[in-house]
Design an enzyme around this catalytic site. Structure first.
Site, PDB file in Angstrom:
ATOM      1  N   HIS A 119       0.834  -1.205   0.000  1.00  0.00           N
ATOM      2  CA  HIS A 119       0.000   0.000   0.000  1.00  0.00           C
ATOM      3  C   HIS A 119       0.874   1.262   0.000  1.00  0.00           C
ATOM      4  CE1 HIS A 119      -3.820  -2.029   0.594  1.00  0.00           C
ATOM      5  NE2 HIS A 119      -3.275  -2.786   1.514  1.00  0.00           N
ATOM      6  N   SER A 133      -3.973  -5.232   8.374  1.00  0.00           N
ATOM      7  CA  SER A 133      -3.561  -4.513   7.177  1.00  0.00           C
ATOM      8  C   SER A 133      -3.246  -3.065   7.576  1.00  0.00           C
ATOM      9  CB  SER A 133      -4.696  -4.537   6.156  1.00  0.00           C
ATOM     10  OG  SER A 133      -4.254  -4.006   4.943  1.00  0.00           O
ATOM     11  N   CYS A 165      -6.018 -26.500 -12.755  1.00  0.00           N
ATOM     12  CA  CYS A 165      -6.344 -27.908 -12.417  1.00  0.00           C
ATOM     13  C   CYS A 165      -6.118 -28.196 -10.930  1.00  0.00           C
ATOM     14  CB  CYS A 165      -5.570 -28.877 -13.315  1.00  0.00           C
ATOM     15  SG  CYS A 165      -3.967 -29.391 -12.672  1.00  0.00           S
TER      16      CYS A 165
HETATM   17  C1  LIG Z   1      -7.645 -10.878   3.784  1.00  0.00           C
HETATM   18  C2  LIG Z   1      -6.438 -10.080   4.133  1.00  0.00           C
HETATM   19  C3  LIG Z   1      -5.890  -9.204   3.187  1.00  0.00           C
HETATM   20  C4  LIG Z   1      -4.770  -8.441   3.521  1.00  0.00           C
HETATM   21  N1  LIG Z   1      -4.195  -7.671   2.561  1.00  0.00           N
HETATM   22  C5  LIG Z   1      -3.070  -6.974   2.843  1.00  0.00           C
HETATM   23  C6  LIG Z   1      -2.442  -6.224   1.821  1.00  0.00           C
HETATM   24  O1  LIG Z   1      -2.821  -6.268   0.663  1.00  0.00           O
HETATM   25  N2  LIG Z   1      -1.372  -5.474   2.160  1.00  0.00           N
HETATM   26  C7  LIG Z   1      -0.894  -5.403   3.441  1.00  0.00           C
HETATM   27  O2  LIG Z   1       0.031  -4.655   3.679  1.00  0.00           O
HETATM   28  N3  LIG Z   1      -1.451  -6.169   4.422  1.00  0.00           N
HETATM   29  C8  LIG Z   1      -2.501  -6.962   4.150  1.00  0.00           C
HETATM   30  N4  LIG Z   1      -3.074  -7.754   5.110  1.00  0.00           N
HETATM   31  C9  LIG Z   1      -2.465  -7.797   6.430  1.00  0.00           C
HETATM   32  C10 LIG Z   1      -1.232  -8.712   6.480  1.00  0.00           C
HETATM   33  O3  LIG Z   1      -1.486  -9.939   5.842  1.00  0.00           O
HETATM   34  C11 LIG Z   1      -0.861  -8.958   7.943  1.00  0.00           C
HETATM   35  O4  LIG Z   1      -0.735  -7.723   8.590  1.00  0.00           O
HETATM   36  C12 LIG Z   1       0.458  -9.707   8.084  1.00  0.00           C
HETATM   37  O5  LIG Z   1       0.498 -10.852   7.277  1.00  0.00           O
HETATM   38  C13 LIG Z   1       0.645 -10.112   9.540  1.00  0.00           C
HETATM   39  O6  LIG Z   1       1.857 -10.802   9.622  1.00  0.00           O
HETATM   40  P1  LIG Z   1       2.336 -11.431  10.989  1.00  0.00           P
HETATM   41  O7  LIG Z   1       3.724 -11.904  10.774  1.00  0.00           O
HETATM   42  O8  LIG Z   1       2.075 -10.474  12.098  1.00  0.00           O
HETATM   43  O9  LIG Z   1       1.324 -12.649  11.253  1.00  0.00           O
HETATM   44  P2  LIG Z   1       1.421 -14.167  10.766  1.00  0.00           P
HETATM   45  O10 LIG Z   1       1.773 -14.285   9.348  1.00  0.00           O
HETATM   46  O11 LIG Z   1       0.178 -14.852  11.204  1.00  0.00           O
HETATM   47  O12 LIG Z   1       2.650 -14.732  11.593  1.00  0.00           O
HETATM   48  C14 LIG Z   1       2.529 -15.097  12.956  1.00  0.00           C
HETATM   49  C15 LIG Z   1       3.141 -16.463  13.109  1.00  0.00           C
HETATM   50  O13 LIG Z   1       3.207 -16.810  14.489  1.00  0.00           O
HETATM   51  C16 LIG Z   1       3.062 -18.203  14.588  1.00  0.00           C
HETATM   52  N5  LIG Z   1       2.664 -18.531  15.960  1.00  0.00           N
HETATM   53  C17 LIG Z   1       1.512 -18.209  16.592  1.00  0.00           C
HETATM   54  N6  LIG Z   1       1.495 -18.736  17.834  1.00  0.00           N
HETATM   55  C18 LIG Z   1       2.674 -19.384  17.996  1.00  0.00           C
HETATM   56  C19 LIG Z   1       3.228 -20.158  19.064  1.00  0.00           C
HETATM   57  N7  LIG Z   1       2.569 -20.373  20.216  1.00  0.00           N
HETATM   58  N8  LIG Z   1       4.453 -20.695  18.885  1.00  0.00           N
HETATM   59  C20 LIG Z   1       5.146 -20.513  17.728  1.00  0.00           C
HETATM   60  N9  LIG Z   1       4.639 -19.826  16.683  1.00  0.00           N
HETATM   61  C21 LIG Z   1       3.426 -19.254  16.812  1.00  0.00           C
HETATM   62  C22 LIG Z   1       1.965 -18.499  13.565  1.00  0.00           C
HETATM   63  O14 LIG Z   1       1.965 -19.855  13.176  1.00  0.00           O
HETATM   64  C23 LIG Z   1       2.308 -17.546  12.440  1.00  0.00           C
HETATM   65  O15 LIG Z   1       3.053 -18.164  11.413  1.00  0.00           O
HETATM   66  C24 LIG Z   1      -4.193  -8.534   4.819  1.00  0.00           C
HETATM   67  C25 LIG Z   1      -4.741  -9.421   5.751  1.00  0.00           C
HETATM   68  C26 LIG Z   1      -5.835 -10.199   5.414  1.00  0.00           C
HETATM   69  C27 LIG Z   1      -6.369 -11.186   6.399  1.00  0.00           C
END
Ligand SMILES: Cc1cc2nc3c(=O)[nH]c(=O)nc-3n(C[C@H](O)[C@H](O)[C@H](O)COP(=O)(O)OP(=O)(O)OC[C@H]3O[C@@H](n4cnc5c(N)ncnc54)[C@H](O)[C@@H]3O)c2cc1C
Length: 482
Positions: free
Chosen positions: A49, A343, A441
């Site tokens: 974004h 997001s 597929c």
């Molecule tokens: C539908 C949708 C569309 C989006 N579109 C965009 C977009 O276009 N652009 C944008 O900038 N953002 C977008 N976002 C937001 C973005 O995807 C998230 O902000 C980002 O992926 C979050 O990343 P994270 O690393 O915090 O979470 P995650 O990817 O969930 O990573 C957290 C990790 O912690 C691990 N974990 C949890 N508990 C434990 C535990 N007890 N022990 C060990 N590991 C653990 C999980 O398995 C996971 O892999 C979107 C989100 C959604 C849902």
């Protein structure tokens, strides 16, 4: 004793690891899934974004603009699948144009550059399939698209190359604080996981949907994650030229709205919805979601045909309130919360990582920069995005480049083996890295072959190979005696 343990191997944890590997620190990243990027970071719109739709006084507003700049800067050196395609926020009524000017002013306050309000005529010339009822739009040229999982693999690959230990299939079960470490260091933690204990001075909580559970393990109860579901629908690649820009409606306070985008691999994509759910594992899509997505997307681009939908998924935004929560928790010295990363978390991740690094001194970590950093990570290639003449040369050099495993997406045996060499252990891990199995597929043609290659290359029985980790194995028994 580690200096830092990062919990969570999504884009945020990977970006933190990438940033911190610049320093002389002993770092481990622990992830409960079999591979990285199997949480929220695998299921999103893949948009970098520009920063047009966040309040200018919010942390996420500031980090989004900074993240956009950083991703554009790191795209080339890291070999990211990133394309700067620009976005249009489209107004259909004259009275929405005032809202576009408001968004423009607010985004400029946040530091977004190159914004322009474009006319109906401009839209007709530059976005031919856009609904002709559109009256104006806000053009943000710095918006881009990226492969979210390949972003995570690039960040974590660089971090690993520079000394970060990555432990997958390692779930954090409980955390002991303070004297639990050595009896004299009141700052430390002992993290009990499914694969053993990790003692660390500092713990960075990047656990996405489960960040509140991790915080509770050290006695912090003020973060509560309320998942907000987004359903997305992917169209056939044959419609890749449907739009030139990312197309958004004018946003509402709850959401940026349902949009028309395309994946970094060229498939148009429509969605996401935005509604709260209770269950952190509920990734179902619904008829109502599809209806809602189609009605908004077809208003933007009337030529969208539901028959072109080839796949769909849902992701859950790990929301807590309206803004990101990134702070060193003074009550639990050494514990840094990185929670509520909804997001634009994918965009903001590199900026979040720098913000986290700035908290580490107060978390008791001595930050000494390394003199040198390795940048010789091996790069992958994608036959599907290569000119035919280059592909022919590759095949001459290495016949495995001409052995096509996935016909829909033109993925060769060499690419599948490269993905496994890069750490893929599951079918989804291979798919995310190469696209094998992501075509029309849905893997009917290539799944058996990839299972076999995974088994051969990793030296495991085929019964141990799964789609996305334990419990999703495809072959129950390899007995051939009938
Ligand atoms: C539908 C949708 C569309 C989006 N579109 C965009 C977009 O276009 N652009 C944008 O900038 N953002 C977008 N976002 C937001 C973005 O995807 C998230 O902000 C980002 O992926 C979050 O990343 P994270 O690393 O915090 O979470 P995650 O990817 O969930 O990573 C957290 C990790 O912690 C691990 N974990 C949890 N508990 C434990 C535990 N007890 N022990 C060990 N590991 C653990 C999980 O398995 C996971 O892999 C979107 C989100 C959604 C849902």
């Amino acid at each position: 004793m580690y200096d830092v343990v990062i919990v969570g191997g999504g884009v945020v944890g990977a970006a933190v690891a990438y940033e911190l590997c610049n320093y002389r620190l002993r770092i481990a990243l622990v992830e409960m899934e079999e591979e990285l990027s199997f949480g929220v970071s695998k299921a999103n719109s893949g948009i970098i974004h520009p920063g047009t739709q966040n309040p200018s006084d919010s942390l996420k507003g500031r980090l989004c603009v900074e993240g956009n700049r950083l991703v554009r800067e790191m795209a080339e050196p890291l070999g990211l699948d990133f394309a700067e395609v620009g976005e249009l926020i489209v107004a259909f009524h004259e009275d929405e144009i005032a809202h576009l000017w408001h968004l423009k002013r607010e985004a400029e306050d946040c530091g977004v550059s190159g914004l322009q309000i474009v006319s109906r005529e401009w839209l007709r010339d530059n976005e031919p399939n856009l609904n002709p009822d559109a009256v104006a739009a806000l053009l943000a040229p710095t918006a881009g698209i990226i492969s979210p999982y390949r972003f995570v693999y690039a960040l974590s690959g660089e971090a690993r190359l520079n000394g970060v230990e990555v432990h997958t299939s390692t779930e954090v079960l409980s955390i002991a604080t303070g004297t639990g470490v050595s009896g004299k260091d009141a700052r430390g933690f002992v993290i009990l996981t499914t694969t053993g204990e990790f003692a660390t001075k500092c713990l960075i909580n990047c656990a996405g949907l489960y960040a509140d559970d991790i915080a509770r393990m050290v006695g912090l109860r003020d973060v509560c994650i309320r998942p907000r579901k987004g359903e997305e629908y992917i169209l056939d690649k044959k419609r890749r030229y449907l739009t030139r820009h990312l197309l958004f409606p004018v946003p509402t306070p709850e959401s940026k709205g349902i949009l028309v985008t395309r994946t970094a691999d060229g498939n148009p994509m429509i969605g996401p919805t935005a509604y709260e759910v209770e269950d952190k594992e509920d990734l179902s899509t619904t008829d109502e979601g599809l209806r809602q997505v189609l009605s908004v997307a077809q208003r933007l681009v009337p030529a969208i045909d539901p028959c072109d939908i080839i796949a769909y998924f849902a992701g859950l935004r790990p929301a807590t309130g309206d803004d990101f929560v990134i702070r060193h928790e003074e009550e639990v010295p050494g514990f840094i919360n990185v929670a509520g990363i909804q997001s634009p978390g994918l965009t903001a991740a590199p900026a979040i990582a720098k913000h986290v690094a700035s908290h580490l001194e107060s978390a008791g970590v001595t930050m000494t920069r390394k003199r040198r950093r390795r940048r010789d990570r091996s790069r992958t290639f994608h036959l599907f995005s290569m000119a035919l003449s280059d592909a022919k040369d590759l095949v001459k050099e290495d016949p495995e480049c001409g052995d096509i495993v996935c016909r829909c997406e033109t993925v060769s045996l060499r690419e599948v083996k490269q993905a496994i060499g890069d750490g893929a252990t599951t079918l989804d891990g291979v798919k995310f890295r190469t696209r094998a199995g992501a075509g029309r597929c849905h893997g009917s043609f290539c799944t058996c072959r990839i299972l076999q290659v995974l088994a051969e290359e990793t030296g495991r029985p085929v019964t141990a190979i799964s789609k996305r980790g334990k419990g999703s194995e495809l072959v129950v028994s390899d007995r051939t005696d009938g």
